[in-house]
Design an enzyme around this catalytic site. Sequence first.
Site, PDB file in Angstrom:
ATOM      1  CG  HIS A 148     -31.544  23.826  24.861  1.00 57.92           C
ATOM      2  ND1 HIS A 148     -32.850  23.459  24.750  1.00 57.92           N
ATOM      3  CD2 HIS A 148     -31.260  23.763  26.266  1.00 57.92           C
ATOM      4  CE1 HIS A 148     -33.400  23.254  25.825  1.00 57.92           C
ATOM      5  NE2 HIS A 148     -32.444  23.384  26.954  1.00 57.92           N
ATOM      6  CG  HIS A 205     -28.051  23.141  29.571  1.00 57.18           C
ATOM      7  ND1 HIS A 205     -28.508  24.425  30.150  1.00 57.18           N
ATOM      8  CD2 HIS A 205     -29.139  22.658  29.069  1.00 57.18           C
ATOM      9  CE1 HIS A 205     -29.742  24.229  30.161  1.00 57.18           C
ATOM     10  NE2 HIS A 205     -30.233  23.025  29.452  1.00 57.18           N
ATOM     11  CD  GLN A 252     -36.633  19.913  25.810  1.00 54.76           C
ATOM     12  OE1 GLN A 252     -37.043  18.708  25.907  1.00 54.76           O
ATOM     13  NE2 GLN A 252     -36.433  20.541  24.996  1.00 54.76           N
TER      14      GLN A 252
HETATM   15  P1  AMP Z   1     -33.688  23.762  29.448  1.00 54.83           P
HETATM   16  O1  AMP Z   1     -34.323  23.743  30.999  1.00 54.83           O
HETATM   17  O2  AMP Z   1     -33.046  22.555  29.547  1.00 54.83           O
HETATM   18  O3  AMP Z   1     -34.788  23.501  28.582  1.00 54.83           O
HETATM   19  O4  AMP Z   1     -32.782  24.937  29.428  1.00 54.83           O
HETATM   20  C1  AMP Z   1     -33.502  26.125  28.779  1.00 54.83           C
HETATM   21  C2  AMP Z   1     -32.340  27.146  29.239  1.00 54.83           C
HETATM   22  O5  AMP Z   1     -32.439  28.338  28.431  1.00 54.83           O
HETATM   23  C3  AMP Z   1     -32.161  27.672  30.788  1.00 54.83           C
HETATM   24  O6  AMP Z   1     -31.085  27.199  31.334  1.00 54.83           O
HETATM   25  C4  AMP Z   1     -32.506  29.033  30.459  1.00 54.83           C
HETATM   26  O7  AMP Z   1     -31.862  29.658  31.514  1.00 54.83           O
HETATM   27  C5  AMP Z   1     -32.071  29.452  29.328  1.00 54.83           C
HETATM   28  N1  AMP Z   1     -32.767  30.615  28.766  1.00 54.83           N
HETATM   29  C6  AMP Z   1     -34.096  30.707  28.522  1.00 54.83           C
HETATM   30  N2  AMP Z   1     -34.257  31.913  28.014  1.00 54.83           N
HETATM   31  C7  AMP Z   1     -32.852  32.415  27.544  1.00 54.83           C
HETATM   32  C8  AMP Z   1     -32.498  33.572  26.875  1.00 54.83           C
HETATM   33  N3  AMP Z   1     -33.441  34.583  26.532  1.00 54.83           N
HETATM   34  N4  AMP Z   1     -31.285  33.713  26.580  1.00 54.83           N
HETATM   35  C9  AMP Z   1     -30.146  32.849  27.022  1.00 54.83           C
HETATM   36  N5  AMP Z   1     -30.729  31.624  27.795  1.00 54.83           N
HETATM   37  C10 AMP Z   1     -31.828  31.397  28.090  1.00 54.83           C
END
Ligand code: AMP
Length: 185
Positions: A171, A173, A165
């Site tokens: 969130h 996915h 994370q």
């Molecule tokens: P996680 O690694 O599960 O915490 O996923 C976080 C996700 O947020 C990653 O897939 C990133 O690419 C995505 N993310 C980070 N910043 C943004 C943003 N500004 N807009 C859209 N997605 C984002």
Amino acid sequence: MRLLRRSSQVFSALGALIYSPAAKSVRVLSTGSAFITTARTPLVLANDHSCKNTQFRAMSDEQAKAQTATPEEDTIFDKIVRGDIPCKEVYSDDRVLAFHDVNPTAPVHIIVIPKNRDGLSQLSKAREDQKDLLGHLMYVAQQVGAKECPGGFRVVINDGKDGAQSVYHLHLHVIGGRPMKWPPG
Ligand code: AMP
């Protein structure tokens, strides 16, 4: 595995890892395969559960971020909810927002979040009174997934450092648009 460091060469039971400062690359030579990756890409040693199949693989940016990410007062997703930074929205209601991931891992990669984080920095922090919200997030994920990926999709929740994370605002996915591989890494 016994690793022996000698100047820029690291030998292992699998073969040799050769670092080239000029090319900023690490070359992995093994009996079966070889690949080249940049030295800035951290390498992780991956084991399957039987420990028989040890291999090197490149750590993704998100995995690398997850090693140091911590819960924050104000996350990037809070900023998106407030409209401080833009997103490509695909769904919104009074409790949930869904938008395209800025760094997609598949043709369809959508993030579904609660608008009000309310302590939900990660799934493992969920309270009993948030069960309804969790169900709603899952429902929105299936609505978005079914619409955007008629052939099927995957819903992923990463939790904590070992769960890779990187953003501490719960969130989901929703990933699809191509056949998914299994098992996940
Ligand atoms: P996680 O690694 O599960 O915490 O996923 C976080 C996700 O947020 C990653 O897939 C990133 O690419 C995505 N993310 C980070 N910043 C943004 C943003 N500004 N807009 C859209 N997605 C984002």
